[in-house]
Design a protein around this motif. Structure first.
Motif, short mmCIF file in Angstrom:
data_model
loop_
_atom_site.label_atom_id
_atom_site.label_comp_id
_atom_site.label_asym_id
_atom_site.label_seq_id
_atom_site.Cartn_x
_atom_site.Cartn_y
_atom_site.Cartn_z
N LYS A 180 0.95 -0.73 0.37
CA LYS A 180 0.39 0.21 0.19
C LYS A 180 1.24 1.06 0.22
O LYS A 180 0.98 1.97 -1.16
CB LYS A 180 -0.79 -0.23 0.89
CG LYS A 180 -2.23 1.26 1.63
CD LYS A 180 -3.05 1.39 2.07
CE LYS A 180 -3.60 2.45 2.74
NZ LYS A 180 -4.42 2.37 4.08
N ALA A 181 1.96 1.33 1.07
CA ALA A 181 2.71 2.98 0.76
C ALA A 181 3.70 2.83 -0.76
O ALA A 181 4.04 3.71 -1.41
CB ALA A 181 3.58 2.04 1.95
N MET B 88 2.27 1.95 -3.52
CA MET B 88 1.51 2.02 -4.22
C MET B 88 1.30 3.48 -4.18
O MET B 88 1.25 4.22 -5.17
CB MET B 88 0.41 0.96 -4.01
CG MET B 88 0.53 -0.05 -4.64
SD MET B 88 -0.76 -0.92 -4.86
CE MET B 88 -2.40 -0.78 -5.70
N GLU B 89 0.84 3.86 -3.33
CA GLU B 89 0.42 5.76 -2.12
C GLU B 89 1.68 6.07 -2.50
O GLU B 89 1.93 7.79 -2.29
CB GLU B 89 -0.10 5.79 -1.39
CG GLU B 89 -1.15 4.70 -1.55
CD GLU B 89 -2.42 5.03 0.46
OE1 GLU B 89 -1.48 5.71 1.11
OE2 GLU B 89 -3.42 4.32 -0.41
N LYS B 90 3.32 5.40 -2.70
CA LYS B 90 4.19 6.34 -2.92
C LYS B 90 4.38 7.38 -1.22
O LYS B 90 4.67 8.68 -1.14
CB LYS B 90 4.34 7.18 -4.19
CG LYS B 90 4.91 6.71 -5.85
CD LYS B 90 4.59 7.42 -6.49
CE LYS B 90 5.59 6.94 -8.21
NZ LYS B 90 4.50 6.06 -7.85
N GLU B 91 3.89 6.59 -0.35
CA GLU B 91 4.09 7.28 1.24
C GLU B 91 4.90 6.53 1.91
O GLU B 91 4.39 5.20 1.74
CB GLU B 91 2.20 7.03 0.89
CG GLU B 91 1.62 8.68 1.04
CD GLU B 91 0.45 8.84 1.59
OE1 GLU B 91 0.60 8.31 3.03
OE2 GLU B 91 -0.11 9.52 1.90
N TYR B 92 6.24 7.15 2.03
CA TYR B 92 6.76 5.89 3.09
C TYR B 92 6.77 6.67 4.51
O TYR B 92 8.07 6.64 5.15
CB TYR B 92 8.37 5.71 2.00
CG TYR B 92 8.13 5.49 1.58
CD1 TYR B 92 7.78 4.07 0.41
CD2 TYR B 92 8.34 6.17 -0.21
CE1 TYR B 92 7.48 3.73 0.03
CE2 TYR B 92 8.19 6.05 -1.69
CZ TYR B 92 7.50 4.74 -1.43
OH TYR B 92 7.57 3.66 -2.68
#
Length: 170
Positions: A48-49, A51-55
């Motif tokens: 999910k991270a 795919m959403e480019k949120e790390y």
């Protein structure tokens, strides 16, 4: 969605019967279920991270979950210690699930469709009582872990079926 919930409730009840029939095995294998949950959660959080480019924190917790799952699996004795900790987690889970059941029953009673709320309330009260008793007597919970987990699964399955059948479909 109603059919899916009924099928899930029936499957939970069947799993509950299986746990009751093999209580010692259920307790001894509970640590592996936790490992599987940690690995699945970790992989899901990482995917999910990415795919959403949120790390941020979810990504970090995903990595930590995978590491913890692997460590529990490979370090000798850690799975047994995890099984011991699961006794207390399960007691708290019974307590919280019972409280949620009571809350849902009261909420359902106050709604327009109030069929079946008494059964959910009774099962919620039983869940709270089992949780309190399990916290007070953890060794008894260790010996009856499989039976209690089985009863919980049966109770949850029945509650799901009762709740979904009592809701008026539009």
């Amino acid at each position: 969605m109603k059919i899916f919930t009924i099928i899930l409730g029936v499957l939970m009840a069947i799993c509950g019967v299986s746990c009751i029939c093999t209580p010692v095995m259920t307790f001894l294998e509970a640590g592996y279920f936790l490992v599987i949950l940690l690995l699945v959660y970790g992989i899901g959080a990482i995917v999910k991270a990415v795919m959403e480019k949120e790390y941020g924190l979810p990504f970090l917790f995903g990595i930590l979950s995978i590491i913890l799952g692997i460590v529990i699996m490979v370090v000798p004795g850690l799975k047994l210690m995890t099984d011991g900790m699961l006794i207390y987690f399960m007691a708290v889970w019974f307590l919280l699930q019972g409280a949620v059941g009571i809350f849902m029953a009261v909420r359902q009673k106050n709604s327009e469709e109030s069929k079946g709320w008494v059964w959910v309330l009774i099962l919620g009260i039983l869940g709270v009582l089992v949780g309190i008793y399990s916290l007070v007597h953890p060794m008894l919970l260790a010996f009856t872990f499989g039976i209690l987990v089985g009863l919980y699964f049966i109770e949850s399955g029945i509650s799901m079926i009762v709740l979904v059948c009592s809701v008026h479909s539009e």
